[in-house]
Each structure stands twice: as structure tokens, then as C-alpha cells.
Write a protein that holds these residues in place. Structure first.
Motif, PDB file in Angstrom:
ATOM      1  N   VAL A  10      -2.289   3.290  16.037  1.00  0.00           N
ATOM      2  CA  VAL A  10      -1.713   3.880  14.834  1.00  0.00           C
ATOM      3  C   VAL A  10      -1.653   2.779  13.785  1.00  0.00           C
ATOM      4  CG1 VAL A  10      -0.390   5.714  15.951  1.00  0.00           C
ATOM      5  CG2 VAL A  10       0.642   3.454  15.676  1.00  0.00           C
ATOM      6  N   HIS A  11      -1.642   3.156  12.501  1.00  0.00           N
ATOM      7  CA  HIS A  11      -1.721   2.208  11.408  1.00  0.00           C
ATOM      8  C   HIS A  11      -0.419   2.167  10.623  1.00  0.00           C
ATOM      9  CE1 HIS A  11      -6.401   2.814  11.271  1.00  0.00           C
ATOM     10  NE2 HIS A  11      -5.982   2.254  12.398  1.00  0.00           N
TER      11      HIS A  11
ATOM     12  N   GLU B 298       0.155   4.244   7.434  1.00  0.00           N
ATOM     13  CA  GLU B 298       0.139   5.701   7.534  1.00  0.00           C
ATOM     14  C   GLU B 298       1.451   6.283   8.054  1.00  0.00           C
ATOM     15  OE1 GLU B 298      -4.656   6.418   8.295  1.00  0.00           O
ATOM     16  OE2 GLU B 298      -3.250   6.688   9.973  1.00  0.00           O
ATOM     17  N   VAL B 299       2.501   5.463   8.130  1.00  0.00           N
ATOM     18  CA  VAL B 299       3.742   5.938   8.770  1.00  0.00           C
ATOM     19  C   VAL B 299       4.404   7.085   8.014  1.00  0.00           C
ATOM     20  CG1 VAL B 299       4.196   3.723   9.889  1.00  0.00           C
ATOM     21  CG2 VAL B 299       5.165   4.185   7.615  1.00  0.00           C
TER      22      VAL B 299
ATOM     23  N   MET C 224       2.703   9.644   6.699  1.00  0.00           N
ATOM     24  CA  MET C 224       1.733  10.727   6.554  1.00  0.00           C
ATOM     25  C   MET C 224       2.297  12.100   6.924  1.00  0.00           C
ATOM     26  SD  MET C 224      -0.830   9.965   9.785  1.00  0.00           S
ATOM     27  CE  MET C 224      -2.076  11.109   9.185  1.00  0.00           C
TER      28      MET C 224
ATOM     29  N   LYS D  58       3.405  18.243  13.366  1.00  0.00           N
ATOM     30  CA  LYS D  58       2.849  16.900  13.241  1.00  0.00           C
ATOM     31  C   LYS D  58       1.715  16.737  14.259  1.00  0.00           C
ATOM     32  CE  LYS D  58       7.161  14.989  11.481  1.00  0.00           C
ATOM     33  NZ  LYS D  58       8.254  14.017  11.650  1.00  0.00           N
TER      34      LYS D  58
ATOM     35  N   LYS E  20      -4.473  13.328  13.780  1.00  0.00           N
ATOM     36  CA  LYS E  20      -4.627  12.740  12.457  1.00  0.00           C
ATOM     37  C   LYS E  20      -4.185  11.279  12.408  1.00  0.00           C
ATOM     38  CE  LYS E  20      -3.945  17.172  10.103  1.00  0.00           C
ATOM     39  NZ  LYS E  20      -3.090  17.939   9.149  1.00  0.00           N
ATOM     40  N   SER E  21      -3.303  10.889  13.300  1.00  0.00           N
ATOM     41  CA  SER E  21      -2.716   9.542  13.229  1.00  0.00           C
ATOM     42  C   SER E  21      -3.271   8.561  14.253  1.00  0.00           C
ATOM     43  CB  SER E  21      -1.197   9.637  13.396  1.00  0.00           C
ATOM     44  OG  SER E  21      -0.878  10.286  14.619  1.00  0.00           O
TER      45      SER E  21
ATOM     46  N   HIS F 244      -6.198   6.593  16.053  1.00  0.00           N
ATOM     47  CA  HIS F 244      -7.550   6.150  15.729  1.00  0.00           C
ATOM     48  C   HIS F 244      -8.123   5.350  16.891  1.00  0.00           C
ATOM     49  CE1 HIS F 244      -6.532   7.076  11.499  1.00  0.00           C
ATOM     50  NE2 HIS F 244      -5.371   6.517  11.773  1.00  0.00           N
TER      51      HIS F 244
ATOM     52  N   SER G 245       2.736   8.511  17.831  1.00  0.00           N
ATOM     53  CA  SER G 245       1.708   9.106  16.977  1.00  0.00           C
ATOM     54  C   SER G 245       2.274   9.960  15.849  1.00  0.00           C
ATOM     55  CB  SER G 245       0.753   9.952  17.832  1.00  0.00           C
ATOM     56  OG  SER G 245       1.386  11.131  18.298  1.00  0.00           O
TER      57      SER G 245
ATOM     58  N   PHE H  93       5.363   9.203  14.612  1.00  0.00           N
ATOM     59  CA  PHE H  93       6.292   8.277  13.952  1.00  0.00           C
ATOM     60  C   PHE H  93       7.743   8.747  14.078  1.00  0.00           C
ATOM     61  CE2 PHE H  93       2.177   8.207  11.651  1.00  0.00           C
ATOM     62  CZ  PHE H  93       1.754   6.949  12.074  1.00  0.00           C
TER      63      PHE H  93
END
Length: 446
Positions: free
Chosen positions: A33-34, A37-38, A40, A49, A53-54, A56, A87, A89
Motif C-alpha cells: 500500500v502507498h 493514497e491513505v 483514497m 472500500k 484499488k489500494s 499494488h 488495504s 486504511f
């Protein structure tokens, strides 16, 4: 270089010195996870959710190996609820955990990165060990449990789960198991059960150890023969191991499930007392703010019908908010409610009269210490407890796997192939496997 590592593992007879001589790659593929992007999913309801999408699959550098640590080539991993939480958050982004861990020392600073490699299960092969590691060597086939401890404080030396620096690897630390390579502390390693494939061996670690401490250990409910154990989600990732541990330990599980298919899985494990709460229409909450004690009473009456008039000695709790009021109510006088999670919500409400006036106990239980994890793994190795793998995904499909777990569209445990090119590899004891073939496969194709 990853290809050379995989070839050495698949050969099955590569000597330790050759593993030690294999060059390490500069990078490897990992599920992340990035940090940017928390936000998103801000404003999106929990159920909507989407981990797809989260999560990668990124190429990431191999981390530096420190004292007391090991790098392992991960053949397979598995999905746990903590990866789902990461994933989406919730309850907070895990980057806060990594930042806090990174402040401890120069060594832990490695974990504080703008990406988080997730995953708290792994089965694979040791590639390198750091200074001070004597129990493990390159080439050892291992599984990893997810307890990470520093043990510089006295508090953790009676029970390592009480170490102030206790963390869950791949959730509160970086470099987790949903990757081709993982960084672990050497005291996270345990022998891989020889009769299992990589993906089967990867699945029990977190949930089996958690259920063992929660139910069997003196740190948990200290279950004894003849105890009646109410198990919520008895065919799920955690409950399926609790059900097996209860049966294996001479207790009497009362399995709570939500479909006829899940009820059948409990019967396959040997359970006889089963409540399909969806079919029987239990609704413990009238609305978001109000519970319904009459439903607690109806539920307790149903349990007594199954047990011949007895209430549960132990309630194995993990759904949390949705069920906790009922759990406190139905436990017998002097009984124990032991809880390790809150997948339906963290804020619990119950009628305290039923707790204090009936001398019941609530015990909090979180994962397991190394000894408990080792004992739980030993039961797998002995063929007393079996993996509950129902389906396996590729590393690229990890987002879908986490999505399915988030939506409860799965049975037992969901596996992920990391370096393993296909299912069915890694069996070193085919005779033992044949002896337990039916038990190993009972969650498949359900």
C-alpha cells in the motif's frame, strides 16, 4: 537472480552451502500500500472500500539484513483480516505504525518507508541469516509466525506478547510475507510441515497460533476436556482452527455459522452442534444504538437445546460489536469470554450485570508468543490440526483475494502463491500426506 533462487528451491535437494552462495537480487516483487493514497477511501462506507484499488504489486529493493534476522524466499503466503484492514486504511493507516517503529533505532528506521509491504503469513526457504543467528541456516524450509519483539524490556520475558515493543509483522512492521522475499526476525521461524504444500503450510500461521493462545493456552481460556465452547464464525479463517482445537482437546464445540455450506464444513471437521444464525434469524441489534436482550435469550435457549441444558464454559469471540452482548449473556456462570478481534466493530456494549453478578471473565487475547506459536505449528506437523485452505490466488490477484475476505465471500483461509509457480509443490512426506488427504482437502471446492 530470483529465477536461480526458485530453481534451487524446486530442485528439492540443494545443499545449504549452495543456497548461501546464491546471489541475492537487488529487488523483488511485493504487495504494497502507498502512503500517498491513505485518503483514497475517505467518506466511503466500510463495506464499499475496495482492496483491489489500494493493493499494488511493486518492484522493491531488498532490505538490509540486520543482527538476529533472516531473509526468506517466500513460496506462498495467505490473507488475514489485518491485510484487509491495512488495504482499507482502517482503523488507521499502518504508516503510523511504521513511523513509530522507525524511531526506535537506526536498524528499525528501514521500516519507515512511503510504501508498506504487507502480509503476516509465509512459507518458504531461508536465504540468508544475520549475525548471531545459530538455529537456522540457508536452505531450511520454514514457516513464519508474525510476532515481532525487541525484548529489551523486562516485561516481555515472562510472556513475549507483553513486550512493550511487540508488533505484528507485515502489519505493524514492513517487509511482510505477501512478496517474493521477506525480512523476519529469526525467532519468527518454525519448521515447515513436511506433508503440506507451500500454500497449505502458509495458511495456518497467524490464525492457528491466535486460536491456540485464545483457547488452549493458560494465557487464554485454558480449555479442558469436556468444556462447551461457543465458536463464532466456526468455519472461517480463525474459527476453523478453534473448532479443530476444541475437538482435538476433548471439548464440545457449538459452531455458529451463517450458511448451510459453512455448517457442512463444520460437520466435515467433526462438529455436531451447529447453529446457522442466518437461517434461524438472530438479530442482536434492533438498530445501530439498541441491542435486543430477547434475542440473547433466544440464542441462549438454542444453545441449551443442543447441549442438553448447559451453557458455554468458553465463548470464542472475534466478531466484536455485533455479537459481544450476546456472548457475555450466554456464557455460563463463572464462564469465560475470550476475545481477539472485532471484525464487526471495535466499540462493544454488554449488560454488565450478567458479567459481575455471574462471576464471568472477559480475557483479551492477541496473537501468540513464540512458544504458543511453536506448539500450534507442532500440532500441524503431527497431523492433529489441518490447514483450512479453500482457494489460492496469484500474487497479482492479492487485491481480489483481500476483497473476497473483506466481503466474507470465502471459506477457511485464502492462500497466495508468491514464488511458487503453481499449487501442489513442496511436499516432502507424501506418505503422511496420503494418510491425511481427506482432512487436508476438506475446505477445497466448497
Amino acid at each position: 537472480m530470483v529465477k536461480e533462487i526458485l530453481e534451487a528451491i524446486l530442485a528439492g535437494d540443494t545443499p545449504p552451502e549452495e543456497f548461501a552462495a546464491l546471489p541475492l537480487p537487488e529487488s523483488y516483487r511485493a504487495v504494497t500500500v502507498h502512503a500517498d493514497e491513505v485518503d483514497m477511501f475517505e467518506g466511503v462506507p466500510n463495506r464499499e472500500k475496495d482492496p483491489r484499488k489500494s493493493l499494488h504489486v511493486d518492484e522493491v529493493p531488498v532490505p538490509e539484513l540486520g543482527p538476529g534476522e533472516a531473509l526468506i524466499a517466500v513460496m506462498a503466503s495467505a490473507i488475514n483480516y489485518n491485510t484487509v484492514w491495512t488495504s482499507i486504511f482502517e482503523p488507521l493507516p499502518t504508516f503510523k505504525f511504521l513511523q513509530r517503529y522507525g524511531r526506535i533505532s537506526e536498524l528499525t528506521k528501514r521500516h519507515d518507508l512511503p510504501y508498506h509491504i504487507v502480509g503476516s503469513d509465509a512459507a518458504g526457504v531461508v536465504l540468508r541469516v544475520g549475525p548471531g543467528v545459530t538455529k537456522w541456516k540457508p536452505g531450511d524450509e520454514v514457516v513464519a509466525h508474525c510476532l515481532s519483539v525487541e525484548l529489551e524490556d523486562p516485561d516481555g520475558h515472562d510472556d513475549t506478547m507483553l513486550d512493550p515493543q511487540q508488533r505484528i509483522w507485515g502489519f505493524e512492521t514492513n517487509f511482510g510475507g505477501l512478496a517474493e522475499i521477506a525480512l523476519v526476525k529469526a525467532n519468527q521461524l518454525m519448521p515447515k510441515p513436511k506433508h503440506l504444500t507451500w500454500e497449505e503450510a502458509a495458511c495456518p500461521g497467524l490464525v492457528n497460533s491466535t486460536a491456540y493462545r485464545q483457547l488452549v493456552s493458560h494465557n487464554g481460556a485454558n480449555m479442558k476436556q469436556g468444556d462447551i465452547v461457543l465458536i463464532w464464525g466456526a468455519s472461517g479463517g480463525l474459527g476453523s482452527y478453534a473448532t479443530q482445537l476444541a475437538l482435538n482437546g476433548g471439548a464440545i464445540p457449538v459452531c455458529v455459522v451463517s450458511s448451510p455450506e459453512k455448517a457442512e464444513l463444520c460437520r466435515r471437521m467433526g462438529a455436531e452442534l451447529i447453529i446457522d444464525r442466518r437461517a434461524e434469524g438472530y438479530r442482536f441489534w434492533k438498530d445501530e444504538q439498541t441491542q435486543d436482550p430477547k434475542e440473547w435469550q433466544r440464542f441462549g435457549k438454542r444453545i441449551r437445546e443442543l447441549t442438553g441444558g448447559e451453557d458455554p464454559d468458553i465463548v470464542f469471540e472475534h466478531p466484536g460489536r455485533e455479537t459481544f452482548g450476546a456472548s457475555v449473556y450466554v456464557a455460563r456462570r463463572g464462564g469465560t469470554i475470550v476475545t481477539c478481534a472485532a471484525t464487526s466493530g471495535y466499540w462493544h456494549e454488554y449488560d454488565n450485570r450478567y458479567l459481575w453478578m455471574n462471576l464471568k471473565r472477559i480475557i483479551g487475547s492477541h496473537f501468540a508468543n513464540y512458544r504458543e506459536a511453536w506448539e500450534a505449528n507442532r500440532l500441524i506437523m503431527k497431523g492433529k490440526i489441518h490447514p483450512t485452505l479453500s482457494r489460492t490466488y496469484s500474487l497479482e490477484e492479492t487485491g481480489q483475494a483481500a476483497y473476497d475476505v473483506h466481503r466474507n465471500a470465502h471459506q477457511g483461509k485464502v492462500g497466495v502463491l508468491c514464488l511458487a509457480p503453481r499449487e501442489g509443490l513442496g511436499v516432502r512426506d507424501p506418505e503422511m500426506r496420503e494418510r491425511y488427504r481427506e482432512e487436508i482437502h476438506r475446505f477445497r471446492n466448497v
